[in-house]
Design an enzyme around this catalytic site. Structure first.
Site, mmCIF file in Angstrom:
data_model
loop_
_atom_site.group_PDB
_atom_site.id
_atom_site.type_symbol
_atom_site.label_atom_id
_atom_site.label_comp_id
_atom_site.label_asym_id
_atom_site.label_seq_id
_atom_site.Cartn_x
_atom_site.Cartn_y
_atom_site.Cartn_z
ATOM 1 N N GLY A 248 0.792 -1.226 0.000
ATOM 2 C CA GLY A 248 0.000 0.000 0.000
ATOM 3 C C GLY A 248 0.823 1.274 0.000
ATOM 4 O O GLY A 248 0.270 2.362 0.174
ATOM 5 N N GLU A 290 4.708 -6.182 1.346
ATOM 6 C CA GLU A 290 4.146 -6.599 0.052
ATOM 7 C C GLU A 290 3.850 -5.416 -0.858
ATOM 8 O O GLU A 290 2.696 -5.143 -1.171
ATOM 9 C CB GLU A 290 2.835 -7.350 0.287
ATOM 10 N N PRO A 291 4.871 -4.702 -1.299
ATOM 11 C CA PRO A 291 4.596 -3.593 -2.212
ATOM 12 C C PRO A 291 4.160 -4.082 -3.588
ATOM 13 O O PRO A 291 4.732 -5.045 -4.113
ATOM 14 C CB PRO A 291 5.939 -2.858 -2.303
ATOM 15 N N GLY A 292 3.158 -3.463 -4.151
ATOM 16 C CA GLY A 292 2.742 -3.748 -5.529
ATOM 17 C C GLY A 292 2.954 -2.496 -6.357
ATOM 18 O O GLY A 292 3.958 -2.343 -7.062
ATOM 19 N N ARG A 293 2.030 -1.558 -6.193
ATOM 20 C CA ARG A 293 2.064 -0.286 -6.908
ATOM 21 C C ARG A 293 3.428 0.405 -6.829
ATOM 22 O O ARG A 293 3.934 0.916 -7.827
ATOM 23 C CB ARG A 293 1.004 0.628 -6.282
ATOM 24 N N ARG A 330 -8.591 2.728 -14.345
ATOM 25 C CA ARG A 330 -8.541 3.381 -13.033
ATOM 26 C C ARG A 330 -9.253 4.741 -12.980
ATOM 27 O O ARG A 330 -9.949 5.010 -11.996
ATOM 28 C CB ARG A 330 -7.089 3.497 -12.546
ATOM 29 N N TYR A 334 -12.097 4.659 -10.213
ATOM 30 C CA TYR A 334 -12.016 5.450 -8.991
ATOM 31 C C TYR A 334 -11.357 6.814 -9.170
ATOM 32 O O TYR A 334 -10.551 7.229 -8.358
ATOM 33 C CB TYR A 334 -11.398 4.685 -7.810
ATOM 34 N N CYS A 361 -17.119 3.090 -25.768
ATOM 35 C CA CYS A 361 -18.482 3.623 -25.793
ATOM 36 C C CYS A 361 -19.041 3.766 -24.390
ATOM 37 O O CYS A 361 -19.920 3.007 -23.974
ATOM 38 C CB CYS A 361 -19.357 2.730 -26.645
ATOM 39 N N GLU A 362 -18.496 4.703 -23.669
ATOM 40 C CA GLU A 362 -18.910 5.036 -22.301
ATOM 41 C C GLU A 362 -18.552 6.499 -22.099
ATOM 42 O O GLU A 362 -17.396 6.869 -22.314
ATOM 43 C CB GLU A 362 -18.092 4.245 -21.271
HETATM 44 C C1 LIG Z 1 -3.181 -5.300 -3.143
HETATM 45 C C2 LIG Z 1 -2.385 -5.871 -2.051
HETATM 46 C C3 LIG Z 1 -1.058 -5.506 -1.907
HETATM 47 C C4 LIG Z 1 -0.382 -4.480 -2.767
HETATM 48 O O1 LIG Z 1 -0.968 -3.228 -2.650
HETATM 49 P P1 LIG Z 1 -0.263 -1.958 -3.346
HETATM 50 O O2 LIG Z 1 -1.174 -0.835 -3.005
HETATM 51 O O3 LIG Z 1 -0.226 -2.238 -4.808
HETATM 52 O O4 LIG Z 1 1.092 -1.847 -2.767
HETATM 53 C C5 LIG Z 1 -0.330 -6.123 -0.916
HETATM 54 N N1 LIG Z 1 -0.901 -7.042 -0.083
HETATM 55 C C6 LIG Z 1 -2.184 -7.418 -0.212
HETATM 56 C C7 LIG Z 1 -2.734 -8.440 0.688
HETATM 57 C C8 LIG Z 1 -2.969 -6.838 -1.188
HETATM 58 O O5 LIG Z 1 -4.251 -7.207 -1.292
#
Ligand SMILES: *Cc1c(COP(=O)(O)O)cnc(C)c1O
Length: 439
Positions: A248, A290-293, A330, A334, A361-362
């Site tokens: 997050g 757990e970084p994603g973004r 996105r 949101y 078409c939105e």
């Molecule tokens: C989505 C998610 C992440 C990654 O979130 P980001 O906002 O992309 O960093 C990590 N852990 C869990 C359990 C998630 O659902």
């Protein structure tokens, strides 16, 4: 204009990323196309890992692959020493196809099916993050049938929700995810888990939100969890080997966003967990995040060709591009905000304010509202920044628009890592109403 990573303006006055001229990339690969700055992904990954290493804290930095999952991306995560989160059989399959070390794969999700759990056990994933009582039962039965043990984390909801600049303390967490920490569910789940011989309960997991710009939420979550851990140590003689504080971490999409460095998140999380472990006289657990973004978001740029204009006098200039909510949902989903430039002439002064429309078409298919740009013409190249997370992974075939390709650029080289979908791909799974009668 704010440029991320290796993005800059080159000698031809074009936007360049990873040493590659984006005008050339658009010619070679067509538009729309997702371009990833590989050096920036590596830098982001190292940013998280380094601080743990420097401070000598056992850790795993798991890439939340839902942000962008493809074989090459997962191989890059492996090169950078990351672990991997998957949330479905499909993401697990992709990770296995990329030959990602299975013991570093963590399996998430609030509704894993029996088949998905069997698949996870069959391949021996590193741990399963158990989300609810149903899953606990299901997992026990799958383990028993297969006569296999597995490692688990228990996902808890600590009663803290973080959104961007604020966090919300919620007494009774109303969430579809996890065992509630406050109402006794987490404790009940832990009792069940530790009394099940098939399950090795490594520790506790929580994930408090997304696009967070402060450490407060993580620190509060750790506090709430340790309050319970100290009780569970006394009452259940349980001490976790792992504390996973989720992802997050926020990134800069526009100048409204003020992200903090990965090192700062990690430092503050470590110092808080150390303090808490010390004050409750508990062993320092491994810390997993757990970084994603924040690993891939600002490394991604989408290149579009501009097309139709529509000027509504005294109201708005609409400028349409050759993609839209099919490759970036996105904004429609949101109200996400983005910045963009004309990649073929990024230095030219803005002359007008336009709103960037997609081709779906939105009416809601708008990518950017009120973007200052030079006077754009048909076949200019628009670069939308920060599309690396939840762009391709949420892409869809609405209006039967083929999904764009993904190109990795690094050190003056470009590599196609996901092909563009073709029209044939679009009908590949379709079957006719009736078999043709053969004679
Ligand atoms: C989505 C998610 C992440 C990654 O979130 P980001 O906002 O992309 O960093 C990590 N852990 C869990 C359990 C998630 O659902």
């Amino acid at each position: 204009m704010f440029f991320h990573g290796t993005a800059r303006v080159n000698g031809q006055s074009h936007l360049e990323i990873g040493g590659m001229d984006t005008v050339e990339l658009a010619k070679q690969f067509g538009t729309p196309v997702y371009v990833y700055d590989v050096a920036l992904i590596r830098e982001r990954a190292r940013g998280f890992r380094q601080t743990f290493e420097e401070l000598g804290v056992k850790s795993q930095v798991a890439y939340a692959s839902k942000a962008f999952s493809s074989i090459a991306m997962i191989q890059l995560a492996e090169e950078e020493g990351l672990s991997l989160d998957v949330v479905s059989g499909g993401e697990l399959y992709t990770a296995l196809a990329a030959e990602f070390p299975v013991e570093r794969i963590h399996f998430h999700g609030n509704n894993k099916s029996r088949e998905e759990l069997e698949m996870a056990l069959h391949y021996g994933v590193g741990c399963i993050v158990v989300d609810n009582f149903d899953e606990l039962e299901l997992l026990k039965s799958v383990c028993e049938n297969k006569n296999t043990k597995t490692k688990i984390l228990l996902r808890v909801t600590p009663g803290i929700e973080a959104h961007t600049h604020d966090y919300i303390l919620t007494g009774q967490e109303d969430s579809k995810f996890g065992f509630d920490l406050q109402n006794g569910q987490a404790e009940a789940a832990l009792k069940q888990a530790i009394s099940t011989p098939w399950l090795e309960t490594l520790g506790i997991h929580c994930h408090i939100g997304s696009q967070i710009f402060e450490t407060t939420g993580f620190i509060l979550a750790a506090e709430k969890i340790f309050e319970k851990l100290s009780i569970w140590k006394k009452e259940l003689a349980y001490e976790p080997a792992v504390l996973n504080l989720g992802g997050g971490f926020g990134i800069r999409y526009t100048d409204e966003d003020a992200p903090i460095a990965a090192s700062k998140y990690v430092e503050e999380i470590i110092s808080e967990v150390k303090k808490l472990a010390g004050s409750y006289q508990m062993e320092m657990p491994e810390i997993w995040i757990e970084p994603g973004r924040s690993l891939v978001g600002d490394a991604g740029t989408t290149l579009y060709k501009t097309g139709s204009r529509k000027d509504v006098p005294n109201v708005r200039h609409y400028l349409a591009v050759d993609g839209g909510m099919s490759d970036n949902i996105r904004p429609a989903l949101y109200q996400a905000k983005y910045e963009a430039v004309l990649a073929n002439r990024p230095l030219e002064k803005a002359e007008e304010t336009v709103s960037i429309a997609g081709k779906c078409c939105e009416s809601g298919d708008m990518l950017i509202w009120d973007l200052p740009l030079p006077k754009a013409e048909r076949e200019d190249l628009l670069a939308v920044f920060c599309t690396g997370a939840y762009g391709y992974s949420m892409a869809n075939n609405y209006n039967r628009i083929p999904r764009p390709p993904v190109v990795f650029v690094e050190n003056g080289e470009a590599r196609l890592v996901v092909k563009r979908e073709s029209f044939e791909d679009l009908i590949r799974l379709d079957l006719p109403l009736q078999e043709k009668i053969k004679n």
